[in-house]
Scaffold this motif. Structure first.
Motif, PDB file in Angstrom:
ATOM      1  N   ARG A  61       0.867  -1.182   0.000  1.00 50.90           N
ATOM      2  CA  ARG A  61       0.000   0.000   0.000  1.00 50.90           C
ATOM      3  C   ARG A  61       0.906   1.235   0.000  1.00 50.90           C
ATOM      4  N   ALA A  62       1.066   1.860  -1.155  1.00 52.52           N
ATOM      5  CA  ALA A  62       1.982   2.994  -1.282  1.00 52.52           C
ATOM      6  C   ALA A  62       1.316   4.291  -0.830  1.00 52.52           C
ATOM      7  N   HIS A  63       2.141   5.273  -0.480  1.00 52.60           N
ATOM      8  CA  HIS A  63       1.654   6.639  -0.230  1.00 52.60           C
ATOM      9  C   HIS A  63       1.031   7.172  -1.510  1.00 52.60           C
ATOM     10  N   SER A  64       1.800   7.129  -2.600  1.00 46.93           N
ATOM     11  CA  SER A  64       1.342   7.521  -3.932  1.00 46.93           C
ATOM     12  C   SER A  64       2.079   6.666  -4.942  1.00 46.93           C
ATOM     13  N   ALA A  65       1.493   6.498  -6.129  1.00 48.88           N
ATOM     14  CA  ALA A  65       2.108   5.621  -7.124  1.00 48.88           C
ATOM     15  C   ALA A  65       1.777   6.106  -8.521  1.00 48.88           C
ATOM     16  N   ALA A  66       2.621   5.709  -9.472  1.00 52.24           N
ATOM     17  CA  ALA A  66       2.422   6.075 -10.872  1.00 52.24           C
ATOM     18  C   ALA A  66       2.590   4.850 -11.763  1.00 52.24           C
ATOM     19  N   VAL A  67       1.711   4.737 -12.761  1.00 54.30           N
ATOM     20  CA  VAL A  67       1.918   3.826 -13.893  1.00 54.30           C
ATOM     21  C   VAL A  67       2.216   4.721 -15.098  1.00 54.30           C
ATOM     22  N   LEU A  68       3.421   4.638 -15.613  1.00 56.20           N
ATOM     23  CA  LEU A  68       3.874   5.577 -16.638  1.00 56.20           C
ATOM     24  C   LEU A  68       3.247   5.313 -17.998  1.00 56.20           C
ATOM     25  N   ASN A  69       3.073   4.044 -18.339  1.00 58.54           N
ATOM     26  CA  ASN A  69       2.568   3.648 -19.649  1.00 58.54           C
ATOM     27  C   ASN A  69       2.319   2.152 -19.625  1.00 58.54           C
TER      28      ASN A  69
ATOM     29  N   TYR B  31      -1.564   0.689  -7.537  1.00 58.14           N
ATOM     30  CA  TYR B  31      -2.494   1.713  -7.055  1.00 58.14           C
ATOM     31  C   TYR B  31      -3.304   1.262  -5.833  1.00 58.14           C
ATOM     32  N   GLU B  32      -3.343  -0.030  -5.566  1.00 59.24           N
ATOM     33  CA  GLU B  32      -4.198  -0.542  -4.500  1.00 59.24           C
ATOM     34  C   GLU B  32      -3.814   0.072  -3.154  1.00 59.24           C
ATOM     35  N   GLY B  33      -4.785   0.692  -2.496  1.00 58.64           N
ATOM     36  CA  GLY B  33      -4.565   1.231  -1.172  1.00 58.64           C
ATOM     37  C   GLY B  33      -3.779   2.525  -1.111  1.00 58.64           C
ATOM     38  N   ASN B  34      -3.534   3.165  -2.273  1.00 61.61           N
ATOM     39  CA  ASN B  34      -2.824   4.456  -2.241  1.00 61.61           C
ATOM     40  C   ASN B  34      -3.578   5.428  -1.349  1.00 61.61           C
ATOM     41  N   SER B  35      -2.821   6.262  -0.632  1.00 60.95           N
ATOM     42  CA  SER B  35      -3.457   7.164   0.325  1.00 60.95           C
ATOM     43  C   SER B  35      -3.561   8.601  -0.171  1.00 60.95           C
ATOM     44  N   VAL B  36      -2.656   9.047  -1.071  1.00 59.25           N
ATOM     45  CA  VAL B  36      -2.662  10.453  -1.475  1.00 59.25           C
ATOM     46  C   VAL B  36      -2.909  10.639  -2.963  1.00 59.25           C
ATOM     47  N   ALA B  37      -2.162   9.955  -3.847  1.00 56.77           N
ATOM     48  CA  ALA B  37      -2.295  10.217  -5.285  1.00 56.77           C
ATOM     49  C   ALA B  37      -2.034   8.963  -6.106  1.00 56.77           C
ATOM     50  N   CYS B  38      -2.876   8.771  -7.121  1.00 61.13           N
ATOM     51  CA  CYS B  38      -2.637   7.785  -8.172  1.00 61.13           C
ATOM     52  C   CYS B  38      -2.299   8.577  -9.437  1.00 61.13           C
ATOM     53  N   VAL B  39      -1.060   8.505  -9.878  1.00 62.40           N
ATOM     54  CA  VAL B  39      -0.585   9.300 -11.009  1.00 62.40           C
ATOM     55  C   VAL B  39      -0.678   8.457 -12.272  1.00 62.40           C
ATOM     56  N   TYR B  40      -1.322   9.009 -13.302  1.00 67.52           N
ATOM     57  CA  TYR B  40      -1.528   8.272 -14.553  1.00 67.52           C
ATOM     58  C   TYR B  40      -1.096   9.128 -15.738  1.00 67.52           C
ATOM     59  N   ASN B  41      -0.930   8.481 -16.889  1.00 62.83           N
ATOM     60  CA  ASN B  41      -0.517   9.134 -18.124  1.00 62.83           C
ATOM     61  C   ASN B  41      -1.760   9.498 -18.932  1.00 62.83           C
ATOM     62  N   ALA B  42      -2.020  10.792 -19.076  1.00 63.58           N
ATOM     63  CA  ALA B  42      -3.226  11.226 -19.784  1.00 63.58           C
ATOM     64  C   ALA B  42      -3.233  10.800 -21.245  1.00 63.58           C
ATOM     65  N   ALA B  43      -2.061  10.499 -21.801  1.00 63.53           N
ATOM     66  CA  ALA B  43      -1.974  10.064 -23.193  1.00 63.53           C
ATOM     67  C   ALA B  43      -2.125   8.547 -23.332  1.00 63.53           C
ATOM     68  N   ASP B  44      -2.260   7.836 -22.229  1.00 60.39           N
ATOM     69  CA  ASP B  44      -2.354   6.375 -22.237  1.00 60.39           C
ATOM     70  C   ASP B  44      -3.573   5.979 -21.401  1.00 60.39           C
TER      71      ASP B  44
END
Length: 400
Positions: free
Chosen positions: A109-117, A140-153
């Motif tokens: 369970r991360a604070h925040s996480a990103a999937v780049l592509n 992304y499971e259990g993220n507490s602050v931000a799930c960062v995603y690629n708007a182009a993907d």
């Protein structure tokens, strides 16, 4: 309990037997997560088909510029177990995670996480694109602050929608275009934040200039925006984003300029070991002699060749699965001259560089972006890139 190395496929008989017997199977990431102390540093986690290492290193550089005790750990080379069990105390960790590692990390369970592509890769391990994407989405499971995603993907945004996160966790996009509210993006050569500002409907915070990103290729700017989003989610000030990006130096073999010979630039992107990475690399240059080939890992090349054909001056193919690329070029770019090198010896890269030089004209870029793994000819992508750089330097010294 079974603790597995991440490379072991989930369909191994041992794991099937464990499931039948009710024995849990963990990976090294899961073990590290469970062994953290009560005051453990939060994790800012990054995954994606391409760009993970660069993004995590950028993130660590930004966090350090903010005065935080941090380290780039995980799939990047520094073991998470060493990070959580060692004597050094961290404020926050920048964590690179592969799809293999995420598959075996059910309670992370991360604070925040990103999937780049997301693009087809390692399908021989996961069994399908759907399974590969699902394992990436576990970050992304259990993220507490931000799930960062690629708007182009869109696939990365879909994973955010499907994730079960803590209440109040936000979806934060990054884009190479003008950002909307809750996004980071680019406006007139400036990286800007419209997510972690007051009144994000109307306001934006300048973070850095595109020129602060090294190198400023489009996919690397996207990496920088993702790193900035995770750092801002942790509360890092804008100045630290700029300072951290300026201080960052990319690893070798990632769109690294080797030399100019007779007006032709020679660029080493040996790290482009799949079609998605090669596509990003090819998109960074206008006129290219492409050196490609190796182990395809089940990939197909039609889409890559179709998108890149207008930029190709020529192609030089090496490695075990080069025929797959040659056939795609014949179907979708028949006008592009192709040299098919039927060699896997240690001198093959030298011959490839010499053939590329013959095809290239002043103003062109000779680009090693193999779109394949290296193990058919080289110990790893680093050795492949070194062979390319050595061959290029031989060209220059011969001219001298």
């Amino acid at each position: 309990l079974i603790v597995t190395a991440p490379g072991w496929k989930p369909d191994k008989p041992l794991f099937a037997a464990a499931e039948r017997a009710g024995v849990p199977v963990w990976g090294d990431v899961e073990l590290a997560w469970r062994l953290r102390g009560p005051d453990a540093a939060p994790w800012l986690a990054v995954t994606g088909t391409n760009g993970k290492t660069t993004t995590v290193q950028m993130l660590a550089s930004i966090l350090k510029a903010a005065g935080l005790r941090t380290a780039a750990v995980g799939n990047i080379g520094v073991s998470l177990l060493d990070a959580v069990l060692g004597e050094e105390r961290y404020d926050v960790l920048a964590v690179e995670l592969s799809s293999y590692q995420l598959h075996w990390a059910p309670s992370l369970r991360a604070h925040s996480a990103a999937v780049l592509n997301l693009a087809p890769d390692h399908l021989d391990w996961h069994g399908s694109m759907e399974a590969y994407a699902a394992d990436k989405g576990r970050i992304y499971e259990g993220n507490s602050v931000a799930c960062v995603y690629n708007a182009a993907d869109k696939a990365t945004e879909d994973l955010v929608r499907e994730a079960d996160v803590e209440e109040g966790c936000r979806a934060i996009g990054f884009t190479l275009g003008t950002p909307g509210p809750s996004q980071l993006g680019v406006v007139e050569g400036i990286l800007v934040d419209r997510a972690f500002v007051e009144n994000r409907q109307k306001n934006a915070q300048e973070l850095a200039e595109v020129a602060d990103v090294n190198p400023p290729a489009p996919h690397n700017i996207a990496n920088a925006l993702a790193a900035a989003a995770l750092a801002r989610a942790y509360g890092v000030p804008a100045k630290a984003v700029r300072d951290g990006l300026r201080a960052f130096t990319p690893d070798a073999h990632r769109i690294a300029h080797v030399a100019d010979v007779d007006g032709v630039a020679y660029v080493d992107d040996s790290k482009a070991t799949n079609t998605h990475a090669a596509e990003a690399s090819l998109a960074a240059y206008e006129s290219i002699v492409w050196i490609a080939g190796g182990l395809a890992k089940g990939a197909t090349f039609d889409e890559l060749v179709t998108k890149s054909a207008p930029r190709l001056r020529g192609a030089v193919l090496i490695g075990a699965d080069r025929a797959l690329i040659r056939e795609a070029l014949a179907r979708h770019a028949p006008e592009v001259p192709v040299v098919d090198l039927d060699r896997t010896d240690t001198g093959a890269m030298r011959a490839a560089v010499q053939e590329a030089r013959r095809l290239a004209q002043a103003g062109d870029t000779v680009l090693l972006a193999p779109a394949c793994a290296s193990m058919d000819m080289f110990a790893n992508y680093n050795k492949r890139g070194d062979a390319f750089a050595d061959a290029v330097r031989e060209l220059g010294s011969a001219d001298g």
